[in-house]
Design an enzyme around this catalytic site. Structure first.
Site, PDB file in Angstrom:
ATOM      1  N   ASP A 119       0.866  -1.167   0.000  1.00  0.00           N
ATOM      2  CA  ASP A 119       0.000   0.000   0.000  1.00  0.00           C
ATOM      3  C   ASP A 119       0.916   1.235   0.000  1.00  0.00           C
ATOM      4  OD1 ASP A 119      -2.456   1.541   0.419  1.00  0.00           O
ATOM      5  OD2 ASP A 119      -1.616   1.897   2.415  1.00  0.00           O
ATOM      6  N   ASP A 127      -0.307   5.191   0.346  1.00  0.00           N
ATOM      7  CA  ASP A 127      -0.743   6.232   1.277  1.00  0.00           C
ATOM      8  C   ASP A 127      -0.839   5.680   2.698  1.00  0.00           C
ATOM      9  OD1 ASP A 127      -1.238   8.906   0.437  1.00  0.00           O
ATOM     10  OD2 ASP A 127      -2.728   8.131  -0.968  1.00  0.00           O
ATOM     11  N   ASP A 164      -1.806   0.012   5.893  1.00  0.00           N
ATOM     12  CA  ASP A 164      -2.192   0.680   7.142  1.00  0.00           C
ATOM     13  C   ASP A 164      -3.693   0.581   7.411  1.00  0.00           C
ATOM     14  OD1 ASP A 164      -2.692   2.514   4.929  1.00  0.00           O
ATOM     15  OD2 ASP A 164      -3.175   4.006   6.468  1.00  0.00           O
TER      16      ASP A 164
END
Ligand SMILES: [Mg+2]
Length: 265
Positions: free
Chosen positions: A15, A17, A213
């Site tokens: 991932d 961002d 996240d």
């Protein structure tokens, strides 16, 4: 903690961002982490649910931020959606609710877009160029029975300073409220993202590690696909959110710098 299954992974789906950077701020050790992956003979793919930009845009952006990145290192929900439409709705005309980059991505997979009443599929993305006219048209087609495909289920896209942008999931919620039709989501947590990559690379899901996240996309996709998962606490997930979550990651780490340290051993 036993990190054997983590160290056995040959391919890392990353991932971006909240995992490698936030906005234009690259996290400490994030670029080093990528070099650790390649330096220890592991491959990586930047995997994003963000369907507002095309794969090409990510290559440019990642390189500008200092990350090594070639064509084979990027996979977006827009690319997965193009592949899905081409195989599951061949020859059908698609009305896209998306950015020009999203539309270009679909067309590059041979998808035929239309503005007229021959649309049998409505395909929504994270449309930062959304207008009332597009919503109106999409609802019109959906009420006439068009299939409803969406690139990614995210409600919001995180921005610096705690701000967010309304994302594809929120746009689809509006379309659902107005039409009664519910979308089929292609991006994370749908396991097809991991399955397609496993097929393309020849790496079995059990040796693929998803790093992110966000529990309901990054970690859920790994759980759904039988891949290994690492939750990093550098983004939107707090201890409180993790404690009550039904989706549990295999590993919880402060950030990718800590992950690099584990993989170097
Ligand atoms: Mg994220």
């Amino acid at each position: 903690m036993n990190y054997d299954s983590l160290r056995a992974c040959r391919l890392f789906l990353l991932d971006m961002d909240g995992t490698l950077y936030l906005g234009d701020e690259v996290f400490n050790g994030a670029i080093d982490f990528i070099h650790t992956l390649s330096g220890t003979g592991r491959n990586y793919i930047y995997l994003t649910n963000n369907s507002s930009r095309a794969g090409e845009d990510y290559i440019t952006r990642l390189k500008k931020l200092g990350f090594p990145c070639e064509r084979e290192n990027v996979f977006t929900s827009g690319m997965a959606t193009g592949m899905y439409l081409k195989t599951r709705h061949p020859g059908e005309k698609v009305y896209a609710v998306g950015t020009p980059a999203f539309e270009r991505e679909l067309v590059s997979y041979g998808v035929e877009l239309t503005q007229s009443d021959d649309a049998t599929v409505v395909c929504a993305g994270f449309d930062t160029t959304l207008t009332y006219e597009k919503l109106d048209k999409a609802v019109h087609f959906l009420r006439r029975g068009a299939a409803f495909i969406a690139a990614n289920p995210d409600w919001v896209c995180p921005m610096p300073a705690g701000e967010v942008l309304p994302d594809c999931g929120s746009i689809c919620a509006l379309l659902t409220a107005a039409s009664g039709a519910k979308p089929f989501y292609i991006g994370k947590p749908n396991r097809s993202m991991v399955d397609i990559i496993s097929e393309m690379t020849g790496v079995p899901n059990s040796q693929i590690c998803c790093v992110g996240d966000r529990l309901y996309t990054d970690i859920a996709v790994a759980v759904n696909a039988g891949a290994v998962s690492v939750l990093v606490m550098s983004g939107e997930t707090t201890r409180d959110i993790l404690d009550v979550s039904e989706t549990k990651p295999d590993y919880v780490l402060a950030g990718v710098a800590e992950l690099a340290g584990i993989l170097r051993k």
